[in-house]
Design a protein around this motif. Structure first.
Motif, PDB file in Angstrom:
ATOM      1  N   UNK A   9      50.309  47.965  -5.269  1.00 12.66           N
ATOM      2  CA  UNK A   9      51.283  48.517  -5.496  1.00 12.66           C
ATOM      3  C   UNK A   9      51.213  47.317  -7.127  1.00 12.66           C
ATOM      4  N   UNK A  10      51.161  46.013  -7.286  1.00 14.98           N
ATOM      5  CA  UNK A  10      51.953  44.963  -8.131  1.00 14.98           C
ATOM      6  C   UNK A  10      50.489  45.099  -9.786  1.00 14.98           C
ATOM      7  N   UNK A  11      49.737  45.661  -9.319  1.00 17.60           N
ATOM      8  CA  UNK A  11      48.698  45.733  -9.824  1.00 17.60           C
ATOM      9  C   UNK A  11      49.126  46.783 -11.175  1.00 17.60           C
ATOM     10  N   UNK A  12      49.718  48.033 -10.556  1.00 19.13           N
ATOM     11  CA  UNK A  12      49.505  49.443 -10.808  1.00 19.13           C
ATOM     12  C   UNK A  12      51.310  49.100 -11.787  1.00 19.13           C
ATOM     13  N   UNK A  13      51.847  48.405 -11.303  1.00 16.01           N
ATOM     14  CA  UNK A  13      53.330  47.905 -11.992  1.00 16.01           C
ATOM     15  C   UNK A  13      53.149  47.168 -13.076  1.00 16.01           C
ATOM     16  N   UNK A  14      52.587  45.827 -13.093  1.00 13.31           N
ATOM     17  CA  UNK A  14      52.408  45.492 -14.089  1.00 13.31           C
ATOM     18  C   UNK A  14      51.426  45.994 -15.797  1.00 13.31           C
ATOM     19  N   UNK A  15      50.348  47.468 -14.778  1.00 21.21           N
ATOM     20  CA  UNK A  15      49.846  48.079 -15.621  1.00 21.21           C
ATOM     21  C   UNK A  15      50.223  48.804 -16.657  1.00 21.21           C
ATOM     22  N   UNK A  16      51.642  48.971 -15.718  1.00 19.54           N
ATOM     23  CA  UNK A  16      52.484  49.958 -16.845  1.00 19.54           C
ATOM     24  C   UNK A  16      53.642  50.050 -17.452  1.00 19.54           C
ATOM     25  N   UNK A  17      53.305  48.097 -18.047  1.00 16.54           N
ATOM     26  CA  UNK A  17      54.245  47.415 -18.322  1.00 16.54           C
ATOM     27  C   UNK A  17      53.429  46.405 -19.632  1.00 16.54           C
ATOM     28  N   UNK A  18      51.725  46.076 -19.325  1.00 14.81           N
ATOM     29  CA  UNK A  18      51.546  45.590 -19.628  1.00 14.81           C
ATOM     30  C   UNK A  18      49.898  46.288 -20.054  1.00 14.81           C
ATOM     31  N   UNK A  19      49.405  45.414 -22.004  1.00 16.17           N
ATOM     32  CA  UNK A  19      48.046  46.017 -22.466  1.00 16.17           C
ATOM     33  C   UNK A  19      47.035  45.641 -21.693  1.00 16.17           C
ATOM     34  N   UNK A  20      46.095  47.165 -21.580  1.00 14.26           N
ATOM     35  CA  UNK A  20      45.247  46.401 -21.338  1.00 14.26           C
ATOM     36  C   UNK A  20      44.771  45.013 -21.429  1.00 14.26           C
ATOM     37  N   UNK A  21      44.087  44.324 -22.721  1.00 10.17           N
ATOM     38  CA  UNK A  21      43.978  43.274 -22.827  1.00 10.17           C
ATOM     39  C   UNK A  21      44.954  41.861 -22.939  1.00 10.17           C
ATOM     40  N   UNK A  22      46.410  42.277 -21.796  1.00 10.15           N
ATOM     41  CA  UNK A  22      46.983  41.543 -21.452  1.00 10.15           C
ATOM     42  C   UNK A  22      45.957  40.224 -20.825  1.00 10.15           C
ATOM     43  N   UNK A  23      46.041  38.719 -20.455  1.00 14.17           N
ATOM     44  CA  UNK A  23      45.686  38.232 -19.195  1.00 14.17           C
ATOM     45  C   UNK A  23      46.485  37.793 -18.641  1.00 14.17           C
ATOM     46  N   UNK A  74      40.970  37.332 -16.670  1.00 22.15           N
ATOM     47  CA  UNK A  74      40.781  38.565 -16.354  1.00 22.15           C
ATOM     48  C   UNK A  74      41.383  39.347 -17.566  1.00 22.15           C
ATOM     49  N   UNK A  75      41.304  40.288 -17.498  1.00 23.10           N
ATOM     50  CA  UNK A  75      42.637  41.189 -17.837  1.00 23.10           C
ATOM     51  C   UNK A  75      42.469  42.481 -17.496  1.00 23.10           C
ATOM     52  N   UNK A  76      43.691  42.694 -17.802  1.00 21.71           N
ATOM     53  CA  UNK A  76      44.216  43.775 -16.840  1.00 21.71           C
ATOM     54  C   UNK A  76      43.861  45.414 -16.763  1.00 21.71           C
ATOM     55  N   UNK A  77      42.566  44.918 -17.764  1.00 16.79           N
ATOM     56  CA  UNK A  77      41.663  46.140 -17.322  1.00 16.79           C
ATOM     57  C   UNK A  77      40.890  45.818 -16.471  1.00 16.79           C
ATOM     58  N   UNK A  98      40.785  48.361 -13.197  1.00 18.48           N
ATOM     59  CA  UNK A  98      40.364  49.753 -14.021  1.00 18.48           C
ATOM     60  C   UNK A  98      40.361  50.605 -14.006  1.00 18.48           C
ATOM     61  N   UNK A  99      40.870  51.265 -13.282  1.00 15.48           N
ATOM     62  CA  UNK A  99      41.264  52.852 -12.382  1.00 15.48           C
ATOM     63  C   UNK A  99      42.156  52.736 -12.575  1.00 15.48           C
ATOM     64  N   UNK A 100      43.156  52.002 -13.664  1.00 16.23           N
ATOM     65  CA  UNK A 100      44.403  52.708 -12.799  1.00 16.23           C
ATOM     66  C   UNK A 100      45.289  54.173 -13.202  1.00 16.23           C
ATOM     67  N   UNK A 101      46.729  54.381 -12.294  1.00 15.65           N
ATOM     68  CA  UNK A 101      47.000  55.686 -12.911  1.00 15.65           C
ATOM     69  C   UNK A 101      47.568  55.702 -14.381  1.00 15.65           C
ATOM     70  N   UNK A 102      47.532  56.724 -14.804  1.00 13.38           N
ATOM     71  CA  UNK A 102      47.526  56.592 -16.621  1.00 13.38           C
ATOM     72  C   UNK A 102      49.301  57.763 -16.560  1.00 13.38           C
ATOM     73  N   UNK A 103      49.744  56.977 -17.010  1.00 12.64           N
ATOM     74  CA  UNK A 103      51.571  57.202 -17.207  1.00 12.64           C
ATOM     75  C   UNK A 103      51.524  58.336 -18.135  1.00 12.64           C
ATOM     76  N   UNK A 104      50.240  58.185 -19.194  1.00  7.06           N
ATOM     77  CA  UNK A 104      51.029  59.120 -20.213  1.00  7.06           C
ATOM     78  C   UNK A 104      50.740  60.309 -20.364  1.00  7.06           C
TER      79      UNK A 104
END
Length: 133
Positions: free
Chosen positions: A89-103, A116-119, A123-129
């Protein structure tokens, strides 16, 4: 002291403020923005599992309330587990605020041991766009 040392220290300081009487598994997190702001959080439990919130969620709350900014680095530390990663759950939360290249920095008791990077973390996080189309 480097900025990453400061980030680790901030996560450790946050972990010391945990409220984890049930799991007895203290976790701290710290988020660094491009502007050099650090936002921290600790896990906070309530008896009604899983209604508490994780350290990363608490840090994100402080980040949002503190004005946000572009996230560059995230540090997660746990007292009883080296290289503890955020839960799903936190991986998804972080991915919604941090870019894929965030460390994302993982630690042991002495400091950062792996980055490691957020990506890589999600790697296959839900895309909110797609929700705004």
């Amino acid at each position: 002291m480097t900025v990453l040392d400061q980030l680790f220290d901030a996560a450790r300081t946050a972990m010391a403020k945990t409220h984890s009487p049930y799991s007895k598994f203290p976790v701290g997190a710290a988020i660094l923005t491009e502007e050099g702001k650090i936002f921290t959080g600790a896990n906070i439990e309530v008896v009604s599992f899983p209604e508490g919130w994780c350290a990363e969620t608490t840090a994100l709350s402080h980040y949002v309330m503190g004005g946000g900014g572009r996230i560059t680095d995230i540090c997660v530390t746990a007292e009883k587990l080296d290289e503890c990663t955020p839960c799903g759950g936190c991986r998804q939360r972080l991915a919604e605020f941090a870019p894929a290249d965030a460390r994302v920095h993982l630690t042991d008791q002495r400091g950062i041991t792996k980055t490691i990077s957020m990506a890589e973390l999600l790697p296959l996080g839900f895309k909110t766009e797609i929700l705004s189309q």
